[in-house]
Design an enzyme around this catalytic site. Structure first.
Site, PDB file in Angstrom:
ATOM      1  N   CYS A  95       0.793  -1.234   0.000  1.00 28.24           N
ATOM      2  CA  CYS A  95       0.000   0.000   0.000  1.00 28.24           C
ATOM      3  C   CYS A  95       0.824   1.283   0.000  1.00 28.24           C
ATOM      4  CB  CYS A  95      -0.997   0.010   1.148  1.00 28.24           C
ATOM      5  SG  CYS A  95      -0.495  -0.872   2.612  1.00 28.24           S
ATOM      6  N   ARG A 123       6.749 -11.694   4.502  1.00 31.46           N
ATOM      7  CA  ARG A 123       6.161 -11.684   5.838  1.00 31.46           C
ATOM      8  C   ARG A 123       6.806 -12.773   6.664  1.00 31.46           C
ATOM      9  NH1 ARG A 123      -0.323 -10.822   4.622  1.00 31.46           N
ATOM     10  NH2 ARG A 123      -0.025  -8.966   3.315  1.00 31.46           N
ATOM     11  N   GLN A 166       1.203 -10.729  -4.483  1.00 31.57           N
ATOM     12  CA  GLN A 166      -0.237 -10.500  -4.489  1.00 31.57           C
ATOM     13  C   GLN A 166      -0.659  -9.770  -5.753  1.00 31.57           C
ATOM     14  OE1 GLN A 166      -0.069  -8.113  -0.839  1.00 31.57           O
ATOM     15  NE2 GLN A 166      -1.484  -9.595   0.060  1.00 31.57           N
ATOM     16  N   ASP A 214      -2.359  -7.152  -6.187  1.00 35.38           N
ATOM     17  CA  ASP A 214      -2.792  -6.153  -5.217  1.00 35.38           C
ATOM     18  C   ASP A 214      -3.205  -4.854  -5.895  1.00 35.38           C
ATOM     19  OD1 ASP A 214      -3.288  -5.252  -2.719  1.00 35.38           O
ATOM     20  OD2 ASP A 214      -1.185  -5.070  -2.117  1.00 35.38           O
ATOM     21  N   HIS A 231      -4.841  -0.798  -4.884  1.00 30.07           N
ATOM     22  CA  HIS A 231      -5.342   0.178  -3.920  1.00 30.07           C
ATOM     23  C   HIS A 231      -6.141   1.192  -4.701  1.00 30.07           C
ATOM     24  CE1 HIS A 231      -2.129  -1.833  -1.771  1.00 30.07           C
ATOM     25  NE2 HIS A 231      -2.930  -1.671  -0.743  1.00 30.07           N
ATOM     26  N   LYS A 257     -12.832  -5.845   6.572  1.00 33.80           N
ATOM     27  CA  LYS A 257     -12.685  -6.427   5.246  1.00 33.80           C
ATOM     28  C   LYS A 257     -13.773  -7.446   4.937  1.00 33.80           C
ATOM     29  CE  LYS A 257      -9.338  -9.780   7.026  1.00 33.80           C
ATOM     30  NZ  LYS A 257      -8.076 -10.491   6.819  1.00 33.80           N
ATOM     31  N   HIS A 305      -8.287  -1.520  -0.173  1.00 27.23           N
ATOM     32  CA  HIS A 305      -7.203  -2.458  -0.481  1.00 27.23           C
ATOM     33  C   HIS A 305      -7.920  -3.708  -0.973  1.00 27.23           C
ATOM     34  CE1 HIS A 305      -4.426  -0.523   2.682  1.00 27.23           C
ATOM     35  NE2 HIS A 305      -5.606   0.029   2.895  1.00 27.23           N
TER      36      HIS A 305
END
Length: 571
Positions: A270, A299, A317, A319, A321, A400, A446
Site C-alpha cells: 500500500c 512476511r 499479491q 494487489d 489500492h 474487510k 485495499h
RNA sequence: GCCCAUGUAGCUCAGUCGGUAGAGCACAUCCUUGGUAAGGAUGAGGUCAGCGGUUCAAUCCCGCUCAUGGGCUCCA
C-alpha cells in the site's frame, strides 16, 4: 452438519475419552467436540501419546462399544458439578464449569466414565458402529497459546462402515491432489531448505503457469480501468512508523540497514501506491484511481505455519489500492465483487463471503471503523449476497470482506479480500479537491482478487488435481514419433505449433510408443500428437485427447485452430 | 513460536538389536525402430539433514540446530 452425524461423532469422542481413561489412569480430560471431519478430544497426559497408543485406544474403544454400555444423562446444580469434578480431579471440567453461567448443567455417564456435556448423545455405546482414530496433535487449552499445551487425538466416525470407508477413500483422493505432491511430479516448483523455509523456487513449468496467471490478471485489470504501478521492496522505517505497520505488524516484518538508515522490507504494497497518489494534486473528477501491482511481499510467518505454496514467507499479491470519494464506495466495492465473480467463474470456483470487523490491535477512530464496516455490509445486503460476520478479524487499518473459495472437492480457501480503509489516507494526509473547491479526504480500498499467486496456484493445482484446462496447461501438446524416421516430421509439426503460440514439446526418445504415451498421460498433457509412418505419408495428424477420444486424419491447421479456440474460450 | 512425529541416492522407500548401506523408478551407455499406459542389458550415483557428545567404533544411542509432516495459535 447433519444432527445425527454430529451426535454419533460426539458420542465417539466420549467413547475415546473413556478408553483413554481406562488405559491411562491419571489422564485429565479437557474438551472433545464433534467437528466437520469427525471429532477430537484433548487430554492432559504428561508422557504424551504415540502412534502405537492410538491403536491400543482404538482397540479398547471397540471393546467398550461391543459391551453396549448405556449412556445416561443427568442434570445437576452447577455447584454440585463443580464439587463432583473437583473430587474427580478433572480440573479442566471445573474450569469450564466456572465459566458457565447456567444454574444447572448436564453430565453424561457411561460405565465408569462421566463427562460434563450438553449432549445430546446416543443411547448406548453399542450404537457406535464405525470410527477410526486419525492423528495426534498438540493443542493449547482453550486455544490460547499462553495456556498449557494438551495432547489432542483426532478421529472420525460415521453411522455405518460404508460411510467411514468412503471418507477414508476421500482422504486418499485428497492426498493424490496435494499440490506439494503434484508440484514435484509435474516439476512445477520446489522449496529448498538450503534457500530457506517458505521460499518458493519456480521451475520452468511452474513459472510458465504463473506467467499465464499474471498475463491473465494484467489483461483483466486493464479491462476494468486499473493503472499499473510498481514500488520498491524496501522502504524507510519512518514510512512504516507513519503507516502504523511498525506498531501493529512489526512481528511479521523483516528489517535491514543501508548506510546507517533503517529500512523495512515490505509486507504489503500500500505505501508505494499511496506515494503514487500523493505525487500530484488530485481532483474529484479523476477518482476513483485504481493502482494495480503484482506486488511481492515478505512476511515473517511463524515456522510452524508454513505449508507448501499455501503459506509462504515471500509471495506475490495481485494487489490494488483504490482511492475514491466516500460517495463512490458502494459502486466500487460492488465492482470488485463483480470482478471476483467473473474471475472465479472462469476457474470454476464457488465462493462464500465473510465480513471481518475491528481487531484489538488497530488504528483509526471508532466512527471511521463503523462507517467502513457499514459500507461493506451495505453492499452485500443490497445485492442480497449472503455473508457471515467474523468479529475482530479485520486488518489493523480497516474491516474487510473475505472471500473463501470452494474447490472441486469442497474445501475452502481464503484468497480474495476487500478492505475498507479510512485510516491510512488520514495518516498520510491524502486529499483531493472536491467540486465545491474544498480539500477532502479520499477513502482507500485495499483489495486482491486471486490473493497471493503462490496460494492461488496451490489451490488451482489441487482444484484441478494437476489436470489443468488447456489455457493453463504449461504443456498443451506433446508431439511424439514412433520410429526415428518420423523425427523430422515431428520437428516440423512442433515448429508450426510454437510459431502459432501453442505450448508444445516433443518426445523423440528411442522408446516405445506406449511408454511415451504413458508418460504424457502421467503428466496430464491435454493433447498428444502421434506421428508414425502413416501420418507422415498422408501429412495428417493422429491426436490423442487427454479427456478421452482421438482425432484421426486431422490437418495440422485444423488442429491448431482447435487448440487456439479452446485457449481463448478457456474451456 | 508451541506439541508430536519424521529426515537414508534426483524421486518413492527398505535396512543396520553400534562394525561407514540396498531396491524400484529416474539418469548414462549399448542392444532394440517397436502403432496407443512401463522392451532388455550394463553402469554411474549416498560424509545415511547439520553440529556436538557417548564409544575402540555412530547412519543407528544421547543432546542441540535446521527442515518437513500432522495439529494449535496466526494468516494471502
Amino acid at each position: 452438519m447433519d444432527k445425527n452425524l454430529e451426535t454419533v461423532r460426539h458420542s465417539t469422542s466420549h467413547l475415546m475419552a473413556q478408553a483413554v481413561k481406562d488405559l491411562y489412569p491419571g489422564v485429565k480430560v479437557a474438551i472433545g467436540p464433534s467437528i466437520e471431519t469427525g471429532f477430537y478430544y484433548d487430554f492432559d497426559y504428561e508422557p504424551g501419546f504415540t502412534e502405537e497408543d492410538l491403536e491400543k485406544i482404538e482397540k479398547r474403544m471397540h471393546e467398550i462399544a461391543a459391551a453396549n454400555i448405556p449412556i445416561e444423562r443427568k442434570v445437576m446444580k452447577r455447584q454440585d458439578a463443580i464439587d463432583m469434578f473437583t473430587k474427580m480431579g478433572e480440573l479442566y471440567k471445573v474450569d469450564l464449569l466456572e465459566s458457565i453461567t447456567d444454574d444447572e448443567v448436564s453430565t453424561y455417564t457411561q460405565g465408569t466414565f462421566t463427562d460434563l456435556c450438553r449432549g445430546p448423545h446416543l443411547a448406548s455405546t453399542g450404537e457406535i458402529k464405525a470410527f477410526k482414530l486419525l492423528s495426534l496433535a498438540g493443542a493449547y487449552w482453550r486455544g490460547d497459546e499462553h495456556n498449557k499445551m494438551l495432547t489432542r487425538i483426532y478421529g472420525t466416525a460415521f453411522p455405518d462402515e460404508k460411510s467411514l470407508k468412503d471418507y477414508l477413500t476421500f482422504l486418499e483422493e485428497v492426498k493424490k491432489r496435494d499440490h506439494r505432491r503434484l508440484g514435484k511430479d509435474l516439476d512445477l516448483f520446489s522449496i529448498s531448505d538450503e534457500v530457506g523455509a517458505g521460499l518458493v523456487i519456480y521451475h520452468p513449468k511452474g513459472a510458465l503457469l504463473r506467467w499465464l496467471l499474471e498475463d491473465f490478471e494484467r489483461r483483466e485489470h486493464l479491462k476494468r480501468g486499473y493503472h499499473f504501478v510498481v514500488g520498491p521492496h524496501i522502504l524507510k522505517l519512518d514510512m512504516w512508523k507513519k503507516s502504523g505497520h511498525f506498531e501493529n505488524y512489526r512481528e511479521n516484518m523483516y528489517f535491514t540497514k543501508v548506510d546507517e538508515v533503517e529500512y523495512g522490507i515490505k509486507p504489503m504494497n500500500c505505501l508505494s501506491h499511496i506515494m503514487v497518489y500523493k505525487s500530484q494534486v488530485r481532483s474529484y473528477r479523476e477518482l476513483p484511481l485504481r493502482y494495480f501491482e503484482l506486488g511481492t511481499v515478505c512476511r515473517h510467518e511463524k515456522s510452524g505455519v508454513l505449508h507448501g505454496l499455501m503459506r509462504v514467507r515471500e509471495f506475490t499479491q495481485d494487489d490494488a489500492h483504490i482511492f475514491l470519494r466516500p460517495d463512490q464506495l458502494h459502486e466500487e466495492i460492488l465492482g470488485i465483487i463483480r470482478f471476483v465473480q467473473d474471475v472465479m467463474a472462469i476457474f470454476g470456483f464457488q465462493f462464500e463471503m465473510e465480513i471481518s470487523t475491528r481487531p484489538a490491535k488497530s488504528i483509526g477512530s471508532d466512527e471511521d471503523w463503523e462507517r467502513a464496516e457499514k459500507a461493506l455490509q451495505e453492499v452485500l445486503d443490497s445485492e442480497g449476497l449472503p455473508y457471515e460476520i467474523n468479529a475482530g478479524d479485520g486488518a489493523f487499518y480497516g474491516p474487510k470482506i473475505d472471500i473463501k473459495l470452494k474447490d472441486a472437492i469442497g474445501r475452502k480457501w481464503q484468497c480474495a479480500t476487500i478492505q475498507c480503509d479510512f485510516a491510512l489516507p488520514e495518516r498520510f494526509d491524502l486529499h483531493y479537491t472536491d467540486s465545491d473547491g474544498l480539500r477532502k479526504r479520499p477513502v482507500m480500498l485495499h483489495r486482491v482478487v486471486l490473493g497471493a499467486l503462490e496460494r492461488f496456484m496451490g489451490v488451482l493445482i489441487e482444484h484441478f488435481g494437476g489436470k489443468f484446462p488447456l489455457w493453463l496447461a504449461p504443456v498443451q501438446v506433446m508431439v511424439m514419433n514412433i520410429t526415428d524416421d518420423q523425427g523430422p516430421y515431428v520437428k516440423d509439426i512442433f515448429d508450426a505449433l510454437i510459431r502459432e503460440g501453442v505450448r508444445a514439446e516433443t518426445d523423440l526418445r528411442n522408446e516405445k510408443l506406449s511408454l511415451k504415451i504413458r508418460e504424457s498421460v502421467v503428466k496430464k498433457i491435454p493433447y498428444m500428437i502421434i506421428a508414425g509412418k502413416k501420418e507422415m505419408e498422408s501429412k495428417t495428424l493422429t491426436v490423442r485427447v487427454r479427456d478421452g477420444g482421438e482425432l484421426k486424419d486431422i490437418s495440422l491447421e485444423d488442429f491448431i485452430n482447435r487448440v487456439k479456440d479452446e485457449n481463448t474460450t478457456r474451456r
